[in-house]
Write a protein that holds these residues in place. Structure first.
Motif, PDB file in Angstrom:
ATOM      1  N   SER A 283      -4.577  -7.288  -8.726  1.00 29.54           N
ATOM      2  CA  SER A 283      -5.063  -6.824  -7.425  1.00 29.54           C
ATOM      3  C   SER A 283      -6.365  -6.036  -7.566  1.00 29.54           C
ATOM      4  O   SER A 283      -6.644  -5.457  -8.620  1.00 29.54           O
ATOM      5  CB  SER A 283      -4.008  -5.958  -6.744  1.00 29.54           C
ATOM      6  N   GLU A 284      -7.161  -6.020  -6.494  1.00 29.91           N
ATOM      7  CA  GLU A 284      -8.400  -5.248  -6.488  1.00 29.91           C
ATOM      8  C   GLU A 284      -8.113  -3.762  -6.658  1.00 29.91           C
ATOM      9  O   GLU A 284      -8.893  -3.034  -7.274  1.00 29.91           O
ATOM     10  CB  GLU A 284      -9.154  -5.487  -5.181  1.00 29.91           C
ATOM     11  N   SER A 285      -6.984  -3.315  -6.118  1.00 31.36           N
ATOM     12  CA  SER A 285      -6.629  -1.902  -6.237  1.00 31.36           C
ATOM     13  C   SER A 285      -6.367  -1.519  -7.686  1.00 31.36           C
ATOM     14  O   SER A 285      -6.733  -0.426  -8.126  1.00 31.36           O
ATOM     15  CB  SER A 285      -5.385  -1.607  -5.388  1.00 31.36           C
ATOM     16  N   ALA A 286      -5.748  -2.429  -8.453  1.00 31.35           N
ATOM     17  CA  ALA A 286      -5.500  -2.163  -9.873  1.00 31.35           C
ATOM     18  C   ALA A 286      -6.805  -2.076 -10.644  1.00 31.35           C
ATOM     19  O   ALA A 286      -6.980  -1.210 -11.516  1.00 31.35           O
ATOM     20  CB  ALA A 286      -4.605  -3.254 -10.458  1.00 31.35           C
ATOM     21  N   PRO A 311      -4.421   4.918  -4.668  1.00 31.40           N
ATOM     22  CA  PRO A 311      -3.728   3.973  -3.775  1.00 31.40           C
ATOM     23  C   PRO A 311      -2.924   2.898  -4.500  1.00 31.40           C
ATOM     24  O   PRO A 311      -1.886   2.467  -4.013  1.00 31.40           O
ATOM     25  CB  PRO A 311      -4.882   3.358  -2.964  1.00 31.40           C
ATOM     26  N   TRP A 312      -3.406   2.450  -5.663  1.00 26.80           N
ATOM     27  CA  TRP A 312      -2.670   1.415  -6.399  1.00 26.80           C
ATOM     28  C   TRP A 312      -1.251   1.874  -6.744  1.00 26.80           C
ATOM     29  O   TRP A 312      -0.290   1.116  -6.588  1.00 26.80           O
ATOM     30  CB  TRP A 312      -3.424   1.051  -7.676  1.00 26.80           C
ATOM     31  N   LEU A 313      -1.120   3.113  -7.185  1.00 28.98           N
ATOM     32  CA  LEU A 313       0.207   3.622  -7.536  1.00 28.98           C
ATOM     33  C   LEU A 313       0.978   4.051  -6.305  1.00 28.98           C
ATOM     34  O   LEU A 313       2.209   3.991  -6.276  1.00 28.98           O
ATOM     35  CB  LEU A 313       0.077   4.793  -8.520  1.00 28.98           C
ATOM     36  N   GLU A 314       0.273   4.488  -5.287  1.00 26.00           N
ATOM     37  CA  GLU A 314       0.952   4.873  -4.044  1.00 26.00           C
ATOM     38  C   GLU A 314       1.589   3.670  -3.362  1.00 26.00           C
ATOM     39  O   GLU A 314       2.557   3.809  -2.620  1.00 26.00           O
ATOM     40  CB  GLU A 314      -0.049   5.526  -3.088  1.00 26.00           C
ATOM     41  N   GLN A 315       1.089   2.479  -3.641  1.00 27.63           N
ATOM     42  CA  GLN A 315       1.608   1.274  -3.008  1.00 27.63           C
ATOM     43  C   GLN A 315       2.929   0.815  -3.601  1.00 27.63           C
ATOM     44  O   GLN A 315       3.618  -0.013  -3.023  1.00 27.63           O
ATOM     45  CB  GLN A 315       0.597   0.133  -3.142  1.00 27.63           C
ATOM     46  N   SER A 316       3.298   1.322  -4.731  1.00 26.91           N
ATOM     47  CA  SER A 316       4.497   0.846  -5.414  1.00 26.91           C
ATOM     48  C   SER A 316       5.748   1.160  -4.628  1.00 26.91           C
ATOM     49  O   SER A 316       5.915   2.249  -4.100  1.00 26.91           O
ATOM     50  CB  SER A 316       4.583   1.490  -6.809  1.00 26.91           C
ATOM     51  N   ASP A 317       6.660   0.191  -4.565  1.00 24.56           N
ATOM     52  CA  ASP A 317       7.949   0.439  -3.931  1.00 24.56           C
ATOM     53  C   ASP A 317       9.064   0.508  -4.956  1.00 24.56           C
ATOM     54  O   ASP A 317      10.238   0.380  -4.631  1.00 24.56           O
ATOM     55  CB  ASP A 317       8.268  -0.636  -2.890  1.00 24.56           C
TER      56      ASP A 317
END
Length: 409
Positions: A283-286, A311-317
């Motif tokens: 992903s672009e966020s990564a 944001p990349w880590l905040e997106q994790s579920d």
């Protein structure tokens, strides 16, 4: 219970055949960023009286140390025994081992750092009895074929744990200085467990009143300031984490050249690519996460705390730890359901791309191995870049000698 609130193991007291613990409860730094005081009792009776070594391959080996699996005879519990030579290249290095013990003591309340159980000493070596991480090094998954390698959702969860562990160390003025896939272990291989940070042999204590300059680390993971002999800081670790994230996501070591000189040149000149087949499913966020860390100026790199808010880590579920829902016992079982609920509340629901959906449905198979392998590559790379690919992940040993001036740019 949070990762930093793991109850510390009982302090080692006086025991038959053991040296008494050092009297000072708080270890104080000495010159060179090393700690010299420990609380752990150093046992002098033979190691084999209480432990037996497990047959089979070694868990790890370096120039001056070897790690073997062992069993405590009275409890049948598994541990990892790290046998460390006290004399290295004609010099007495016992105090460097004492420093490593002191750092492990300092971090004993953190879930993401390997736990120290006991210490033995003989005439020629010291033996650290450590928590056993059954999943082996994350290096094995970094170099696995694409089907068996880490998925991005796995890297997110493990990277959160790495950053929480490193953030704890940095808040306590400890810099690891050798963060790499070989020094991040997993508690289990299938299902994919949690991480444990190991090997504090190169770690140092940072003091605001002193500048620390040293040539150390593993070539492909060292920060530019190491090569230019500028002061080391917590940002030095963050560069290594950027390289580590790149490797975990792609299976490629971003700066590794055919030899050390080329590797150092790549680092100094920031020769790094974020395109190509290896990034098709990333992903672009990564990629943005990595770019906040692979920054030449240390003061401009993201800190561990800032990285945790990316944001990349905040997106994790994913929950921050699998330990809370595992039925098996062990150190990691101390994490409570409350941790999992808290981690879930912090997660943010996002729409997954088609590529991410396909990743999620794949099954992860972790292969435990302590031997080097090729990094994964496309069919096209196999045909055209065999020589270059075979040299990836070549450097394992830490860099301890001074680098000639022509390598510095």
């Amino acid at each position: 219970m949070s990762p930093e609130e793991k109850p510390p193991p009982p302090q080692a007291g006086r025991c038959r055949g053991a040296r008494p613990p050092q009297p000072q409860p708080q270890a104080q730094p000495r010159r060179g960023g090393l700690l010299s005081e420990i609380r752990t009792a150093i046992r002098s009776e033979p190691f084999h009286l209480r432990y037996r070594l497990s047959p089979g391959r070694e868990l790890g080996r370096g120039k001056f140390a070897v790690v073997k699996k062992c069993i405590q005879k009275d409890t049948e519990k598994e541990f990892a025994a790290k046998f460390m030579r006290k004399r290295r290249k004609g010099q007495d290095c016992r105090m460097e081992i004492i420093h490593e013990i002191a750092v492990l003591e300092l971090a004993q309340c953190n879930l993401w750092v390997i736990n120290l159980h006991e210490v033995y000493e003989t005439a020629t070596e010291m033996i650290l009895v450590l928590e056993y991480a059954a999943g082996g090094e994350i290096f094995d998954q970094c170099v696995a074929e694409r089907e068996e390698a880490f998925k991005e959702k796995d890297v997110k969860r493990l990277m959160k744990q790495i950053l929480e562990g490193v953030s704890f160390l940095h808040r306590n003025n400890v810099v690891h200085l050798d963060l790499k896939p070989q020094n991040i272990l997993l508690t289990s291989k299938s299902p994919l467990g949690d991480i444990k940070i190991v090997d504090f042999g190169l770690s140092r204590i940072m003091k605001s009143s002193e500048e620390l300059r040293e040539i150390m680390g593993t070539p492909e993971y060292v920060a530019p300031e190491i090569l230019s002999y500028d002061p080391i800081s917590t940002a030095t670790d963050m560069w290594s984490i950027g390289v580590l994230a790149y490797v975990m996501l792609t299976g490629i070591s971003p700066f590794l050249g055919d030899d050390k000189q080329e590797t150092f040149l790549n680092i100094s000149q920031m020769n790094v690519s974020y395109s190509g087949e290896d990034f098709d499913l990333i992903s672009e966020s990564a990629v943005d996460f990595i770019k906040t860390l692979l920054v030449k100026k240390p003061e401009e790199r993201a800190t561990a705390e800032e990285s945790l808010q990316h944001p990349w880590l905040e997106q994790s579920d994913e929950p921050i730890s699998r330990a809370w829902n595992e039925s098996a016992g062990g150190e990691s079982s101390n994490v409570t359901q409350q941790d999992a609920d808290s981690a879930s509340e912090k997660s943010v629901d996002v729409e997954k791309t088609e590529e991410e959906e396909s990743i999620v449905t794949e099954e992860l198979i972790v292969v435990a191995s302590y031997t080097l392998g090729q990094c994964r590559q496309s069919e096209k790379e196999k045909a055209t870049e065999q020589k270059a690919i075979s040299k990836r992940f070549k450097f394992e040993e830490p860099l301890l000698q001074e680098i000639p001036g022509e390598f510095i740019y």
